[in-house]
Design an enzyme around this catalytic site. Sequence first.
Site, short mmCIF file in Angstrom:
data_model
loop_
_atom_site.label_atom_id
_atom_site.label_comp_id
_atom_site.label_asym_id
_atom_site.label_seq_id
_atom_site.Cartn_x
_atom_site.Cartn_y
_atom_site.Cartn_z
CB VAL A 142 35.90 -40.70 -1.63
CG1 VAL A 142 36.72 -41.70 -1.09
CG2 VAL A 142 36.44 -39.90 -3.04
CG PHE A 150 45.30 -43.04 -6.45
CD1 PHE A 150 45.78 -41.73 -6.56
CD2 PHE A 150 45.80 -43.77 -5.52
CE1 PHE A 150 46.95 -41.24 -5.80
CE2 PHE A 150 47.00 -43.40 -4.37
CZ PHE A 150 47.50 -41.93 -4.88
CG LEU A 151 37.64 -43.99 -6.42
CD1 LEU A 151 36.39 -43.16 -6.85
CD2 LEU A 151 37.01 -44.85 -5.32
CB CYS A 176 39.19 -34.81 -8.74
SG CYS A 176 37.94 -35.82 -7.85
CD GLU A 200 32.90 -38.26 -9.88
OE1 GLU A 200 31.85 -37.99 -10.83
OE2 GLU A 200 33.41 -37.39 -9.03
C1 UGA Z 1 40.34 -37.99 -11.36
C2 UGA Z 1 41.37 -38.93 -11.51
O1 UGA Z 1 41.37 -39.45 -12.62
C3 UGA Z 1 41.33 -40.08 -10.31
O2 UGA Z 1 42.62 -40.85 -10.21
C4 UGA Z 1 41.42 -39.42 -9.03
O3 UGA Z 1 41.14 -40.42 -7.99
C5 UGA Z 1 40.13 -38.50 -8.95
O4 UGA Z 1 40.46 -37.38 -10.04
C6 UGA Z 1 39.96 -37.89 -7.49
O5 UGA Z 1 40.71 -37.24 -7.23
O6 UGA Z 1 38.76 -38.14 -6.66
P1 UGA Z 1 37.65 -38.01 -12.19
O7 UGA Z 1 37.73 -36.79 -11.53
O8 UGA Z 1 36.74 -39.21 -12.11
O9 UGA Z 1 39.12 -38.70 -11.55
O10 UGA Z 1 37.96 -37.99 -13.73
P2 UGA Z 1 39.10 -38.59 -14.93
O11 UGA Z 1 38.46 -39.70 -15.40
O12 UGA Z 1 40.39 -38.26 -14.35
O13 UGA Z 1 38.60 -37.31 -16.09
C7 UGA Z 1 38.80 -35.97 -15.75
C8 UGA Z 1 38.71 -35.16 -16.73
O14 UGA Z 1 39.60 -35.16 -17.94
C9 UGA Z 1 37.27 -35.30 -17.49
O15 UGA Z 1 36.91 -34.04 -17.79
C10 UGA Z 1 37.72 -35.91 -18.74
O16 UGA Z 1 36.72 -35.91 -19.61
C11 UGA Z 1 38.82 -35.56 -19.13
N1 UGA Z 1 39.88 -36.39 -19.77
C12 UGA Z 1 40.04 -37.66 -19.45
C13 UGA Z 1 40.07 -36.18 -21.37
O17 UGA Z 1 39.37 -35.14 -21.79
N2 UGA Z 1 40.87 -37.09 -21.90
C14 UGA Z 1 41.27 -38.25 -21.43
O18 UGA Z 1 41.87 -38.94 -22.42
C15 UGA Z 1 40.82 -38.66 -20.06
#
Ligand code: UGA
Length: 443
Positions: free
Chosen positions: A26, A162-163, A270, A165
């Site tokens: 972050v 809300f970003l 997260c 990774e």
């Molecule tokens: C998440 C949130 O999306 C961000 O908005 C937030 O800021 C962040 O947590 C945080 O609290 O710092 P992130 O942890 O980078 O972001 O990961 P995501 O892209 O949300 O993915 C989370 C999990 O869901 C991963 O395991 C991903 O593979 C899975 N996922 C995501 C799916 O299985 N299908 C999807 O369609 C999307």
Amino acid sequence: MSQSLPKPKTPSGGFRRIAIIGAGYVGLPTAALLSHFGHSVIVAERDQRKLDILRDGRSPIFEKDLEEYLRAGVSAKKLTFSDSAAEAVKDAEFVFLCVPTPQGDDGSADLSYIVAAAQEIGPHLIQDAIVVNKSTVPVGTAHLVERETGRDDIRVVSNPEFLREGTALADSLAPDRIVVGADDQEAAAAVAALFSPTHAPVVVTDATTAETIKYASNAFLATKLSFINAIAGLAEAVGADVKDIVLGLGYDKRIGFEFLKPGPGWGGSCLPKDTSALVKIGEDHGYDFALLRGAIASNEAQLERIVDKVLAAVDGKIAGAAVAVWGLTFKAGTDDRRASPALDICQRLVAKGAKVTAFDPEVPPANAGADDLRGITLATDSYEAVRDAQVVVLLTEWAEFRWLDFSKVADLMQSRVIVDARNHLDPAPLKRLGFSYQGVGRT
Ligand code: UGA
């Protein structure tokens, strides 16, 4: 990325002096963004290894475009680094707390880093400084930070991040919204003004509501993912195709297409931590968040369902079975393995006696010996991983897995069996090569 970065508009509140405490997932994108907007930013980080990498013009984390923005900030003399939080804040009008809030033993967020940072900076803050909580913190933390600084002249603003990774820079440059919450609305507006070049809608509220918005967002996303994974399970049971179900759902604007890709379960640093923390926050305040508990339980079941698919692929004879794995990070586009569903599934297979050989483009064999990789052999490439394997399981959706030479893969494997936990591959050509293909929610 082009050599020179596009010049943003001047922030509505002018250029300010900002300190950022913590050079993590972050803190660094926030520092890159704010220095790009023309603010003077100093990042404090205790970890000397990270500091050395940053001072060498590199990024200690793998994040698209981050290095280029950090370098640009340094060469424009807008971005500097320090090993002392006390030193970094001594001139700062705004201090962003971007330290970790790991999961404590009871599911709640561990605030020890936040408390330590607040205590450390307190005596060194300038008069009327604004301290900004960007770390994900439980309801009430803004007031806690204020107390821990020991100062009554400063203001604390909650400004959740809300970003994602992997797309942190793009998300920061074009956020869907900026949320700022504080008892002092003027301070909240001043924080929002730092980000005005993004033109994002701003939600100004009180600190408790801002803190709740952060958890509510991640809880909603997690619930949406558990929902689509459950629909995938149902689709398998009734003989429907989840890909077409997502199309049929997504065109409804109230539902949308985002976050509807079924997978091995949701993970990362997260969503798992924040959903557990929110359940605990509810409990502590006498509210049983049964819906969210259900989403968490459903995620656990999803991991097990993928393991079951692998078991079925080797006819239940998992002890001693040669299992190849493609992908170990929690999603593509990052080197982060924290709470990775891929690793969780690997460890479940290892515990059942499988011989797991894995390849991930961001986890080269030099990582062998790391605690979370116990029992897993790391391969140098996708082909090496599948040599003599009885089944290959795709767990992280790296683009390169799509473009492999699958006839070579077929020749290398002991048996042509693929479990595609991300529905990442096109089954038709694989079937033509004689592969047995198992996706998620597709028959
Ligand atoms: C998440 C949130 O999306 C961000 O908005 C937030 O800021 C962040 O947590 C945080 O609290 O710092 P992130 O942890 O980078 O972001 O990961 P995501 O892209 O949300 O993915 C989370 C999990 O869901 C991963 O395991 C991903 O593979 C899975 N996922 C995501 C799916 O299985 N299908 C999807 O369609 C999307």
